[in-house]
Scaffold this active site. Sequence first.
Site, PDB file in Angstrom:
ATOM      1  N   LYS A 117      87.256 -50.961  48.237  1.00 24.61           N
ATOM      2  CA  LYS A 117      88.054 -49.798  48.649  1.00 24.61           C
ATOM      3  C   LYS A 117      88.971 -49.356  47.506  1.00 24.61           C
ATOM      4  O   LYS A 117      89.091 -48.168  47.201  1.00 24.61           O
ATOM      5  CB  LYS A 117      88.933 -50.168  49.856  1.00 24.61           C
ATOM      6  CG  LYS A 117      88.230 -50.169  51.193  1.00 24.61           C
ATOM      7  CD  LYS A 117      89.293 -50.379  52.270  1.00 24.61           C
ATOM      8  CE  LYS A 117      88.734 -50.429  53.659  1.00 24.61           C
ATOM      9  NZ  LYS A 117      89.757 -50.724  54.670  1.00 24.61           N
TER      10      LYS A 117
ATOM     11  N   HIS B 171      57.102 -56.368  66.897  1.00 23.57           N
ATOM     12  CA  HIS B 171      56.037 -55.576  66.274  1.00 23.57           C
ATOM     13  C   HIS B 171      56.429 -55.087  64.881  1.00 23.57           C
ATOM     14  O   HIS B 171      55.788 -54.198  64.331  1.00 23.57           O
ATOM     15  CB  HIS B 171      55.674 -54.398  67.178  1.00 23.57           C
ATOM     16  CG  HIS B 171      55.102 -54.869  68.491  1.00 23.57           C
ATOM     17  ND1 HIS B 171      53.799 -55.249  68.630  1.00 23.57           N
ATOM     18  CD2 HIS B 171      55.691 -55.074  69.695  1.00 23.57           C
ATOM     19  CE1 HIS B 171      53.584 -55.647  69.883  1.00 23.57           C
ATOM     20  NE2 HIS B 171      54.723 -55.557  70.555  1.00 23.57           N
TER      21      HIS B 171
ATOM     22  N   GLU C 287      86.903 -42.672  54.465  1.00 25.22           N
ATOM     23  CA  GLU C 287      85.791 -42.094  55.230  1.00 25.22           C
ATOM     24  C   GLU C 287      86.327 -41.398  56.472  1.00 25.22           C
ATOM     25  O   GLU C 287      85.982 -40.252  56.782  1.00 25.22           O
ATOM     26  CB  GLU C 287      84.789 -43.182  55.644  1.00 25.22           C
ATOM     27  CG  GLU C 287      83.964 -43.760  54.514  1.00 25.22           C
ATOM     28  CD  GLU C 287      84.603 -44.992  53.885  1.00 25.22           C
ATOM     29  OE1 GLU C 287      85.844 -45.142  53.981  1.00 25.22           O
ATOM     30  OE2 GLU C 287      83.861 -45.798  53.282  1.00 25.22           O
TER      31      GLU C 287
ATOM     32  N   GLY D 100      90.432 -55.505  63.144  1.00 25.40           N
ATOM     33  CA  GLY D 100      89.583 -54.361  63.481  1.00 25.40           C
ATOM     34  C   GLY D 100      88.334 -54.775  64.245  1.00 25.40           C
ATOM     35  O   GLY D 100      87.946 -54.166  65.242  1.00 25.40           O
ATOM     36  N   ARG D 101      87.696 -55.854  63.789  1.00 28.40           N
ATOM     37  CA  ARG D 101      86.428 -56.267  64.416  1.00 28.40           C
ATOM     38  C   ARG D 101      86.631 -56.984  65.749  1.00 28.40           C
ATOM     39  O   ARG D 101      85.673 -57.406  66.378  1.00 28.40           O
ATOM     40  CB  ARG D 101      85.628 -57.117  63.425  1.00 28.40           C
ATOM     41  CG  ARG D 101      86.423 -58.238  62.769  1.00 28.40           C
ATOM     42  CD  ARG D 101      85.677 -58.787  61.546  1.00 28.40           C
ATOM     43  NE  ARG D 101      86.402 -59.849  60.855  1.00 28.40           N
ATOM     44  CZ  ARG D 101      87.296 -59.645  59.885  1.00 28.40           C
ATOM     45  NH1 ARG D 101      87.596 -58.416  59.516  1.00 28.40           N
ATOM     46  NH2 ARG D 101      87.898 -60.660  59.285  1.00 28.40           N
TER      47      ARG D 101
ATOM     48  N   GLU E 155      81.944 -60.271  58.339  1.00 31.13           N
ATOM     49  CA  GLU E 155      83.229 -59.922  57.720  1.00 31.13           C
ATOM     50  C   GLU E 155      84.229 -61.051  57.951  1.00 31.13           C
ATOM     51  O   GLU E 155      85.172 -61.226  57.182  1.00 31.13           O
ATOM     52  CB  GLU E 155      83.764 -58.594  58.300  1.00 31.13           C
ATOM     53  CG  GLU E 155      84.866 -57.995  57.448  1.00 31.13           C
ATOM     54  CD  GLU E 155      85.172 -56.546  57.785  1.00 31.13           C
ATOM     55  OE1 GLU E 155      84.818 -55.641  57.013  1.00 31.13           O
ATOM     56  OE2 GLU E 155      85.769 -56.312  58.856  1.00 31.13           O
TER      57      GLU E 155
ATOM     58  N   LYS F 132      92.994 -48.471  62.048  1.00 32.37           N
ATOM     59  CA  LYS F 132      94.127 -49.404  62.101  1.00 32.37           C
ATOM     60  C   LYS F 132      95.110 -49.107  60.968  1.00 32.37           C
ATOM     61  O   LYS F 132      96.297 -49.019  61.165  1.00 32.37           O
ATOM     62  CB  LYS F 132      93.606 -50.843  62.010  1.00 32.37           C
ATOM     63  CG  LYS F 132      94.683 -51.887  62.057  1.00 32.37           C
ATOM     64  CD  LYS F 132      94.096 -53.289  62.033  1.00 32.37           C
ATOM     65  CE  LYS F 132      95.199 -54.314  61.799  1.00 32.37           C
ATOM     66  NZ  LYS F 132      94.681 -55.678  61.715  1.00 32.37           N
TER      67      LYS F 132
HETATM   68  O1  LIG Z   1      90.499 -49.224  61.083  1.00 34.47           O
HETATM   69  P1  LIG Z   1      90.529 -48.978  59.616  1.00 34.47           P
HETATM   70  O2  LIG Z   1      91.833 -49.384  59.008  1.00 34.47           O
HETATM   71  O3  LIG Z   1      90.180 -47.553  59.296  1.00 34.47           O
HETATM   72  O4  LIG Z   1      89.451 -49.904  58.935  1.00 34.47           O
HETATM   73  C1  LIG Z   1      88.096 -49.794  59.251  1.00 34.47           C
HETATM   74  C2  LIG Z   1      87.332 -51.015  58.817  1.00 34.47           C
HETATM   75  O5  LIG Z   1      87.488 -51.216  57.439  1.00 34.47           O
HETATM   76  C3  LIG Z   1      87.593 -52.605  57.164  1.00 34.47           C
HETATM   77  O6  LIG Z   1      88.881 -52.872  56.759  1.00 34.47           O
HETATM   78  C4  LIG Z   1      86.649 -53.017  56.090  1.00 34.47           C
HETATM   79  O7  LIG Z   1      86.581 -52.063  55.092  1.00 34.47           O
HETATM   80  C5  LIG Z   1      87.268 -53.302  58.451  1.00 34.47           C
HETATM   81  O8  LIG Z   1      87.825 -54.538  58.548  1.00 34.47           O
HETATM   82  C6  LIG Z   1      87.777 -52.307  59.437  1.00 34.47           C
HETATM   83  O9  LIG Z   1      87.248 -52.546  60.698  1.00 34.47           O
END
Ligand SMILES: O=P(O)(O)OC[C@H]1O[C@](O)(CO)[C@@H](O)[C@@H]1O
Length: 547
Positions: A536, A405, A233, A288-289, A374, A227
Site C-alpha cells: 500500500k 470437473h 481503491e 477487517g477480516r 492474511e 476501517k
Molecule cells: O477497511 P479498509 O481499511 O479499507 O481495509 C480494507 C482491507 O485492506 C487490508 O488492510 C489489506 O490491505 C485488509 O486487512 C482490509 O480488510
Amino acid sequence: MTTTGSLTITPAAPPAAAATAPFTPPPQRLAWRRLAALARQPQPHLRTLLDAHDPTRAQALRFEAAGVTLDATRQALTLPVWRALLDMATEVGLRDHAHAMWRGAPINATEGRAVLHVALRGSQIDAPPWGTAIRDAVRHELQRFLGIAERVRTGAWQGHDGQPITDVVNLGIGGSDLGPRMAVHALGPTSAGPVRVHFVSNPDAWALWEVLRPLQPRRTLFIIQSKTFTTHETLLLAASARRWLADGGVGERDQGPHWVAVTAHPQRAQAWGVAAHQVLRIWDWVGGRYSLWSAIGLPLAISIGRAAFEQLLAGAHAMDDHFLHAPLEHNLPLALALLGVWNRNFLGCPTHLLALYDARLAEFARFIQQMDMESNGKSVHVDGQPVTVETGPIVWGGLGNDAQHAYFQLLHQGTHRVPVDFIGVRETDAPLPTAPLHQKLLHTNLLAQAEALARGRDAEAAAAALRAEGLSDDEVQRLTPHRTYRGNVPSNILWLPRLDPFHLGALVAAYEHKVFCQAALWGINAYDQWGVELGKTMARTLASSTP
Ligand SMILES: O=P(O)(O)OC[C@H]1O[C@](O)(CO)[C@@H](O)[C@@H]1O
C-alpha cells in the site's frame, strides 16, 4: 484505548496482562517433538484406517457444535497422533490464550490491540470478560446499524427527492467486502428483502460501471466501508460514485441521504462528506477480516433484516461458547486447527482446499482465504524471531461439483497432496419441485469424492477393473498405472443442517477460531498484516510521483 463519541473504551485487561511465559518455539515443545517422531514412523494408508472400522477412532474424530458437525474420520492419522495433537494444545496453553482474547488482552501485540470480534456477537452478556464499556458501545452501534437497515428495507429511508431506496451499493475491499458479500450470497436467496444489494471492490472502472449501469441514482444508497478510511481503491470508487450521482441528477448538495459510511475513523468519513449521523463506527479491536458482525455487516442486515442478522450473531455466539468451554477433545474449531497443523507441518501439505456443495456458498472460499492467509501468512514468531516451522497454508477452493470437473484431477492423480474441507448442507429449500434430486446429487458427489480421495485405488484393484471391462492382458498391463489412484488424501466433512443465518454464523466463527488456534500453535500473531501495508505504501509513493 479507543473512543466512540464521548465514550472512552479500554479493553478490560491492561496491556501488562498480555505478558506471558517466555515463548518456546514449536520444535522445542515436547508434544511437537512427539508428533515429529510419530510422523517419521510409517503411517497406515487411509484405506487401512477406514477398513479397520475402529469405533473408538470414529468416535474421537466426530464433532458437533451449534448444529454444525465435523466428520474427521478421513484424516490420515491414528489415535496416538490425535492424542499427541491434543497434548500439543494443552502444552501451548490454548485455553489461556483464548481467555486472554476474551478478556481483551492486546494479543495483537505488534499494534498493541485487543482482538474482540467475539464481543460483537456477545453483546447480550450482562458481565462480559471484555468489560461493560465495550459491551455498551457494541449494543449502541448494533442498534444504530440495524435501525438504518430496517429503515432502508421498509422504504422509510428515502433519497433526496423522497423516493425509497431500491438499490444499495457497497464500496469496500478485503475485509470490508468479502464477509458481507459472502453472507448476502449465502442467505439472500432465502431471506432477501425488497432492496437489492450490490458489491464493488475492484477499482477497475468497468467493475463500478457494470453495477451502476442498470441503477437509478435517485434510488441508490452507497455504503463506504473502510476501517481506515484511507484505502485508495475504496476512496476512488466513492469519488466516482459521487460523480455518477451528480451526473444522474443528484447534485453534490443533495447527496446526503445517498451516503452511509462505516469506519474506525468517523472524522475522516465526515471530512469526506458523510453526515455524522450516517457514519457508523467500528473499533481498532475489530480486524477487517473479522468484521462481518459489526456495522460492516450493514449490507447484509439490509438484505436479510434485523431478525435474521441477530440469528447470525446468535449462531456465532453459540460457536464461541462451545469453543471457550467444550473439552479440548470435543472442540470442533480446535479439531480443525489441530488436523490442519498435522497436515501442514507433519505430512507436509502446503495448501488447503475448501470444496463447497451448496451454490449459495460460492463466495465462502474467497472469504476464508482472506481470513486465513492474511492472518497466518507470517514468517516471524511472536517474539520477533524467524519462524521455526511452516505457518499458514495456501487456502483455495470453490464450488465442489464445478471443481470436480475442473481441478480435482490433480487432487486424485497429481503430485500434490491437498487436504480438503468438504462443506455440505443437509436440507435444501430451493423452490423447485426437483430440488431433492439436485440435493441428492450434491450429497452423493460430496461423499464419493471424500471416499475416493481417501481410499484411492491400488494397482490390483485397477487391474481387476480393467479385466472386468474385457481388456486383454497386454492392455491391462499398459493401462493399470494410469488407472491407479494413490488415495490417502485427508479430508474433513462439515455439514450444516440448513443454510440459515444461525448455522452460517456458527460455521464462520468455527473458522475464525481455527485460525486463532493455529496462530497460537505456531506462535505467530494472526491479527496484523504488515506485509500488505508495504504494498500500500509503495503504491502511494508511486501515485504521488507519477503525473
Ligand atoms: O477497511 P479498509 O481499511 O479499507 O481495509 C480494507 C482491507 O485492506 C487490508 O488492510 C489489506 O490491505 C485488509 O486487512 C482490509 O480488510
